[in-house]
Design a protein around this motif. Structure first.
Motif, PDB file in Angstrom:
ATOM      1  N   CYS A  11      87.016  10.552   8.126  1.00 17.63           N
ATOM      2  CA  CYS A  11      88.157  10.392   7.211  1.00 17.63           C
ATOM      3  C   CYS A  11      87.692   9.985   5.816  1.00 17.63           C
ATOM      4  O   CYS A  11      88.253  10.417   4.818  1.00 17.63           O
ATOM      5  CB  CYS A  11      89.148   9.371   7.753  1.00 17.63           C
ATOM      6  SG  CYS A  11      90.052   9.985   9.174  1.00 17.63           S
ATOM      7  N   CYS A  59      93.165   8.031  11.148  1.00 15.63           N
ATOM      8  CA  CYS A  59      93.250   8.884  12.350  1.00 15.63           C
ATOM      9  C   CYS A  59      93.322   8.074  13.645  1.00 15.63           C
ATOM     10  O   CYS A  59      93.544   8.628  14.710  1.00 15.63           O
ATOM     11  CB  CYS A  59      92.072   9.859  12.402  1.00 15.63           C
ATOM     12  SG  CYS A  59      90.516   9.068  12.839  1.00 15.63           S
ATOM     13  N   CYS A  80      87.101   5.836   9.232  1.00 14.38           N
ATOM     14  CA  CYS A  80      85.932   6.347   9.948  1.00 14.38           C
ATOM     15  C   CYS A  80      85.175   7.291   9.017  1.00 14.38           C
ATOM     16  O   CYS A  80      85.716   7.729   7.994  1.00 14.38           O
ATOM     17  CB  CYS A  80      86.360   7.058  11.225  1.00 14.38           C
ATOM     18  SG  CYS A  80      87.150   8.650  10.953  1.00 14.38           S
ATOM     19  N   CYS A  97      89.989   3.122  12.591  1.00 17.39           N
ATOM     20  CA  CYS A  97      90.317   3.955  11.439  1.00 17.39           C
ATOM     21  C   CYS A  97      91.828   3.934  11.229  1.00 17.39           C
ATOM     22  O   CYS A  97      92.592   4.276  12.122  1.00 17.39           O
ATOM     23  CB  CYS A  97      89.822   5.373  11.631  1.00 17.39           C
ATOM     24  SG  CYS A  97      90.261   6.437  10.234  1.00 17.39           S
TER      25      CYS A  97
END
Ligand code: ZN
Ligand code: ZN
Length: 156
Positions: free
Chosen positions: A144, A104, A141, A101
């Motif tokens: 997110c 994050c 992800c 991701c």
């Protein structure tokens, strides 16, 4: 193969590797290899060093770095550079790829899909003998992706 079977294979391989390089088979080197197999999937050298201290095994940072380099060269440890610049390591095991991701930094492992597994077929690259493949897929992800884009405040 199980995690333990990979470990037994790694010890044999490291033994042969040290012999072929005429390097000493010190207990420190094998203790570090053992600890590598106790770590979570991906770890940095500092975490490895701290974990060794925790089990009462004192090795210098230089020894940790040096041994990790040997383990990578020997092929029982993989080195990654994910999102941050700091190298992360993992014990070599079944082929898998990493979903990373970009917001994050979460890393999810999935097993290598069949078309990619075939990228290691022996006849693909002439005389070159492929050993392993590291694959990264970058994106967002689930968590997110479900959140709105972070707002960038206009500069006054
Ligand atoms: Zn994320
Ligand atoms: Zn991994």
């Amino acid at each position: 193969m199980t995690h333990q079977e990979y470990y037994i294979q790694a010890v044999k391989r490291f033994n042969g590797f040290l012999e072929s390089k005429r390097l000493r088979k010190t207990p420190e080197r094998f203790a570090i290899l053992r600890q590598v197999w106790q770590m979570k999937a991906h770890f940095g050298i500092d975490e490895l060093h701290a974990a060794l201290e925790n089990v009462g095994y004192h090795v210098s940072r230089a020894t940790a770095y040096n041994t990790v380099d040997l383990l990578v060269e020997c092929g029982v440890l993989r080195r990654h550079t994910f999102v941050s610049g700091e190298a992360q390591y993992e014990a070599a095991r079944e082929g898998h790829l990493h979903l990373i991701c970009t917001r994050c930094g979460a890393i999810t492992e999935v097993s290598t899909p069949p078309p990619m597994a075939h990228m290691l077929d022996d006849d693909l690259y002439g005389s070159f003998r492929p050993a392993y493949l590291l694959a990264y897929v970058y994106g967002l992800c689930g968590e997110c992706a479900a959140k709105p884009e972070p707002q960038v405040r206009p500069k006054k």
